[in-house]
Design an enzyme around this catalytic site. Structure first.
Site, PDB file in Angstrom:
ATOM      1  N   LEU A 274       0.807  -1.224   0.000  1.00  0.00           N
ATOM      2  CA  LEU A 274       0.000   0.000   0.000  1.00  0.00           C
ATOM      3  C   LEU A 274       0.837   1.269   0.000  1.00  0.00           C
ATOM      4  O   LEU A 274       0.286   2.366  -0.048  1.00  0.00           O
ATOM      5  CB  LEU A 274      -0.921   0.014   1.230  1.00  0.00           C
ATOM      6  N   ARG A 275       2.163   1.121   0.065  1.00  0.00           N
ATOM      7  CA  ARG A 275       3.000   2.316   0.138  1.00  0.00           C
ATOM      8  C   ARG A 275       2.856   3.188  -1.099  1.00  0.00           C
ATOM      9  O   ARG A 275       2.933   4.420  -1.018  1.00  0.00           O
ATOM     10  CB  ARG A 275       4.464   1.922   0.361  1.00  0.00           C
ATOM     11  N   GLY A 276       2.627   2.561  -2.246  1.00  0.00           N
ATOM     12  CA  GLY A 276       2.463   3.328  -3.471  1.00  0.00           C
ATOM     13  C   GLY A 276       1.258   4.245  -3.417  1.00  0.00           C
ATOM     14  O   GLY A 276       1.326   5.413  -3.818  1.00  0.00           O
TER      15      GLY A 276
END
Length: 337
Positions: A274-276
């Site tokens: 989910l970092r993107g």
């Protein structure tokens, strides 16, 4: 002190300049990686940013802690005594490729230990860069053990040193900026993922732009004070925009519909984790705040999609197009032309 080339006078690298400014508006974006041709102004832009950024309030300690944020202060600042406050430039610290672990983390002050018998901590580069930028040129050539240290600090925002009978813990909230030439090797995936934005910096192809870049550089080298005075109004204008954007960042709305489209874009591209999406949301919000918008829209997502996601795509052996082209196709499908 040597005079730095003014940020606003850099021509031909608008994407790089915009990305650097957004990390100044919101450090939580997570830093910046700029890979590309030699001699394209990557190092110049990073160092010029230092002179452009507004000063910050800092405690008179080796880590220039934030006097208004007890949770991110060192032990000395949290001890309860009065904190002496000063104003300092935002730190921009170079990490040399040959730096030792002690130079990066900090170590025992041998001089005081030998002459006075005192065990005192000598802060390293991470302490100097707290609340600022740590810049690594040729980041893909860093030794693995230094990369591991940076990964730990980037994840925790804290530097822990335990050696020679010392046990020191201090804040190390840094914006990591790296540059390099991809021909000299790839970056480890673990470190690559820690950079919020990723850019491909290319040599300009417009002859007129080449001429303008050379003329500006020549004017700066012949008479730096006069050149700086000429660009001072533009520098101050950008500085005011950064300050205004920081103040308005928290109030900049990110509608649920925009978050849903950002999620759909990441799912479409099959980005890992989910970092993107977090980076895409923060970058789009910082862009909106910098441009004075009250809420994030699809146009902000479009502009931030490539730098936020290009280094998070899985390799597809059946698709020989570059990551930027894949993202452009996905943006067109998810957000429309």
């Amino acid at each position: 002190m040597s005079l730095r080339y003014p940020f606003s006078a850099i021509a031909g690298q608008d994407e790089l300049k915009e990305a650097l400014l957004l990390t100044a508006v919101d450090p939580l974006i997570g830093g910046l990686l700029a890979f590309g041709d030699r001699g394209t102004g990557k190092s110049t832009a990073v160092r010029a940013l230092a002179a452009l950024l507004p000063e910050i309030r800092a405690a008179s300690c080796p880590y220039h802690c934030d006097p208004d944020s007890p949770a991110s202060q060192c032990d000395a600042c949290r001890s309860g005594g009065p904190i002496k406050v000063r104003r300092i430039p935002i730190p921009v610290v170079d990490l040399p490729l040959g730096a030792t672990e002690d130079r990066v983390l900090g170590a025992l002050n041998l001089e005081r230990a030998l002459s006075h018998g005192e065990k005192t901590f000598e802060p390293g580069l991470l302490a100097q860069a707290n609340r600022g930028y740590l810049y690594v040129d040729e980041v893909n050539l860093l030794e693995d053990h230094i990369v591991d240290l940076l990964l730990d600090v980037a994840a925790s925002g804290e530097n822990v040193v335990e050696r020679e009978g010392l046990s020191v813990r201090h804040p190390a909230r840094i914006v990591l900026v790296g540059s390099g030439n991809p021909e000299e090797g790839e970056l480890r995936p673990q470190l690559l993922d820690r950079f919020g934005l990723s850019l491909e910096v290319r040599t300009p192809g417009d002859p007129a732009l080449w001429v303008e870049i050379v003329k500006r550089r020549d004017a700066f080298e012949r008479d730096p004070p006069a050149f700086l005075a000429r660009w001072a109004p533009e520098e101050e204008k950008i500085r005011r925009r950064i300050v205004k954007a920081r103040r308005g960042l928290a109030a900049t709305e990110v509608p649920d519909a925009v978050l849903e489209r950002a999620a759909a874009l990441c799912i479409h591209l099959k980005t890992d984790g989910l970092r993107g999406q977090l980076t895409l949301m923060r970058a789009a919000r910082a862009l909106a705040a910098f441009e004075g918008a009250k809420r994030v829209g699809d146009e902000h997502l479009r502009r931030m999609a490539t730098p936020s996601l290009r280094h998070r795509l899985r390799r597809n052996p059946l698709d020989e197009t570059g990551s930027a082209t894949r993202i452009a196709r996905a943006v067109a499908e998810v957000l429309g032309a």
